[in-house]
Design an enzyme around this catalytic site. Structure first.
Site, PDB file in Angstrom:
ATOM      1  N   HIS A 168      13.634 -10.800  20.050  1.00  0.00           N
ATOM      2  CA  HIS A 168      14.528 -11.592  19.185  1.00  0.00           C
ATOM      3  C   HIS A 168      13.763 -12.285  18.058  1.00  0.00           C
ATOM      4  CE1 HIS A 168      18.413 -14.171  19.153  1.00  0.00           C
ATOM      5  NE2 HIS A 168      17.862 -14.159  17.951  1.00  0.00           N
ATOM      6  N   HIS A 227      13.787 -12.941  13.619  1.00  0.00           N
ATOM      7  CA  HIS A 227      14.423 -12.821  12.300  1.00  0.00           C
ATOM      8  C   HIS A 227      13.305 -12.638  11.272  1.00  0.00           C
ATOM      9  CE1 HIS A 227      18.439 -14.015  13.734  1.00  0.00           C
ATOM     10  NE2 HIS A 227      17.755 -14.709  14.634  1.00  0.00           N
ATOM     11  N   LEU A 228      13.276 -11.455  10.650  1.00  0.00           N
ATOM     12  CA  LEU A 228      12.188 -11.166   9.700  1.00  0.00           C
ATOM     13  C   LEU A 228      12.557 -11.529   8.252  1.00  0.00           C
ATOM     14  CD1 LEU A 228      10.673  -7.800  11.013  1.00  0.00           C
ATOM     15  CD2 LEU A 228       9.600 -10.061  11.013  1.00  0.00           C
ATOM     16  N   ASN A 286      20.794 -10.041  10.591  1.00  0.00           N
ATOM     17  CA  ASN A 286      21.446 -10.943   9.618  1.00  0.00           C
ATOM     18  C   ASN A 286      20.574 -11.206   8.395  1.00  0.00           C
ATOM     19  OD1 ASN A 286      19.652 -12.462  11.152  1.00  0.00           O
ATOM     20  ND2 ASN A 286      20.842 -14.335  11.017  1.00  0.00           N
ATOM     21  N   ASP A 319      23.978 -11.351  15.605  1.00  0.00           N
ATOM     22  CA  ASP A 319      23.281 -12.629  15.816  1.00  0.00           C
ATOM     23  C   ASP A 319      23.222 -13.470  14.547  1.00  0.00           C
ATOM     24  OD1 ASP A 319      21.847 -14.595  17.300  1.00  0.00           O
ATOM     25  OD2 ASP A 319      20.051 -13.953  16.253  1.00  0.00           O
ATOM     26  N   ASP A 349      13.432 -16.017  19.296  1.00  0.00           N
ATOM     27  CA  ASP A 349      14.430 -16.345  18.258  1.00  0.00           C
ATOM     28  C   ASP A 349      13.716 -16.943  17.038  1.00  0.00           C
ATOM     29  OD1 ASP A 349      16.772 -16.544  16.869  1.00  0.00           O
ATOM     30  OD2 ASP A 349      17.665 -18.108  18.111  1.00  0.00           O
ATOM     31  N   HIS A 366      12.646 -20.650   8.010  1.00  0.00           N
ATOM     32  CA  HIS A 366      13.468 -21.269   6.966  1.00  0.00           C
ATOM     33  C   HIS A 366      12.560 -21.925   5.931  1.00  0.00           C
ATOM     34  CE1 HIS A 366      17.435 -20.601   8.569  1.00  0.00           C
ATOM     35  NE2 HIS A 366      17.047 -21.014   9.763  1.00  0.00           N
TER      36      HIS A 366
HETATM   37 ZN   LIG Z   1      21.705 -16.566  17.716  1.00  0.00          ZN
HETATM   38 ZN   LIG Z   2      18.606 -15.366  16.435  1.00  0.00          ZN
END
Ligand SMILES: [Zn+2]
Ligand SMILES: [Zn+2]
Length: 455
Positions: free
Chosen positions: A89, A91-92, A123, A181, A334, A338
């Protein structure tokens, strides 16, 4: 390219191995695991001439190759040698938000954290709901990736929750799971059909479970702390009712279901009962949900803002118990980079999420191994073997002969302090900056190549 890793404690739960052993790697594969392995023995039948006769290694900590048939001998004595860790999990942010993370920076952070494979959530901008986005990610990874990247494709077109994405096309292009997600799939009928497709293509659904009507507008866990701080809360039930729905749909359709970032005691109870009934459900916990509570929000640090939110001490205790007893089979980060300017907004307005690739293993070693809650083989199961099995990644999650030569070497006693300027990730939004941790990946090998090492 041949590597010989000598004298480390090799832990490979998949093959029941735990002992001081050597590993010989050739052309990206594990060739041999055993005692007194020598490069020359394994290649005795080969007439291939040595490629680097007489060459001496200049790297620190290396022994001189015991045989001219080995390119490098890695002395792992005093270290732990495990199958390359897999983070299901991540996010790249590429494509679309390359200011926050790229495939290059995210995979470099993964390598530094001991991960050899990661899954990237869809996403991005645009979202990964077509083969062309999946192909772009895989091509970029080929060019600049430090570790393997396995994309997760969207459940719904545009993550809009209205129509199904082209699931067959996504799987054919290389997606290993399906998720919206960042968002839940609110429409139960759409989720049911997604599960029917997932069953057909035999890929797991990896949902973000959250009922938006219950969570609406919340910024932290709903409880005593949110009341005291005057923040709108996200109740535990907003997660658990969706976990319950998806378990029932999985039971009905037979689809494999892996619940993202489980955070509440109620969700765990539902997963535990479902597993007893034989439902194909697994779940993951993040290091931050296992270590921090909603008390961390009291100083208004936006790096304590994530979704699902940091929960109560009772939830954390239930989550720990579930990771220890195996109800929760996977630890995943996860990792959610940001931009600083966005995280520096007021708590109410800051985005949800924190980075995690470079601290996850060390946090788990510090909080679970050194406090004797998890053994090293149990950690390897939750961070390598189970993800490989759930995602059906062949030849990964194990060090058996014939497996891919993805290897993580860990110094379990190495103490270090998390320093912002040392982080490889483009974003620095971590609540663990300044923490003193014990245990660290000291070398990461991907497909037989050393992609990261520290002295
Ligand atoms: Zn999530
Ligand atoms: Zn996530």
């Amino acid at each position: 390219m041949r590597l010989l890793i000598t004298g480390g404690r090799v832990i490979d739960p998949a093959s029941g191995v735990d002992g001081i052993l050597d590993i010989l790697v050739e052309d990206g594969q594990i060739l041999q695991v055993g005692q007194g392995v020598q490069g020359s023995e394994a290649s005795a039948s080969s007439a291939e001439p040595s490629r680097d006769q007489g060459k001496k290694s200049k790297r620190l900590g290396d022994q001189e190759a015991s045989t001219t048939n080995v390119d490098r001998v890695i002395d792992a004595s005093g270290k732990i040698v495990v199958p390359g860790l897999i983070d299901m999990h991540v996010h790249l942010r590429e494509p679309g938000r390359e200011d926050e993370e790229t495939i290059a920076s995210g995979t470099a952070a993964a390598a530094r954290g001991g991960f050899t494979s990661i899954c990237c959530m869809p996403n991005t901008e645009p979202v990964n709901d077509t083969a062309s986005v999946t192909e772009y990610i895989l091509e970029q990874t080929q060019k600049v990736g430090r570790v393997h990247v396995f994309p997760i494709g969207c459940i719904s077109r545009g993550q809009q929750g209205k129509e199904l994405a082209e699931i067959g096309e996504l799987v054919a292009a290389g997606c290993v799971g399906l998720s919206d997600d960042g968002k839940p799939v609110m429409d139960a009928e759409l989720m049911r059909r997604a599960m029917e497709y997932a069953t057909m293509f035999d890929v797991p659904l990896v949902p973000h479970c959250e009922d938006l009507s219950l969570a609406a507008g919340g910024v932290m866990h709903e409880g005593r702390v949110s009341t005291e701080l005057g923040f709108k809360g996200i109740p535990s039930a907003s997660e658990a009712v969706m976990v319950g729905r998806d378990i029932l749909l999985s039971e009905y359709t037979g689809a494999p279901l892996h619940i993202c970032h489980v955070s509440t005691g109620e969700s765990i109870r539902l997963i535990r009962e479902a597993r007893r009934r034989g439902v194909r459900v697994s779940g993951e916990a993040t290091p931050h949900h296992l270590i921090l509570t909603d008390e961390a929000v009291r100083d208004f640090n936006t790096n304590a803002k994530m979704n699902p939110p940091l929960r109560s001490a009772e939830d954390v205790a239930a989550l720990r118990e579930a990771v220890i007893d195996g109800t929760i089979e996977v630890i995943a980060t996860d990792h959610a980079p940001h931009a600083r300017a966005e995280k520096e907004m007021e708590f109410d307005y800051a985005p949800f999420g924190i980075i995690g690739l470079e601290t996850a293993l060390s946090l788990i070693l510090t909080e679970f191994y050194h406090s004797r809650l998890l053994t090293l083989p149990m950690i390897v199961e939750r961070m390598a073997l189970s993800p490989a099995r759930i995602l059906k990644l062949k030849h990964k999650g194990t060090l058996a002969a014939g497996a891919d030569a993805d290897v993580t070497i860990i110094d379990p006693d190495r103490e270090w302090i998390v320093e912002e300027q040392e982080l490889t990730s483009k974003s620095k939004n971590s609540p663990f900056i300044g923490w003193k941790l014990k245990g660290k990946a000291v070398m990461t090998i991907v497909a037989g190549q050393v992609v990261w090492e520290t002295t």
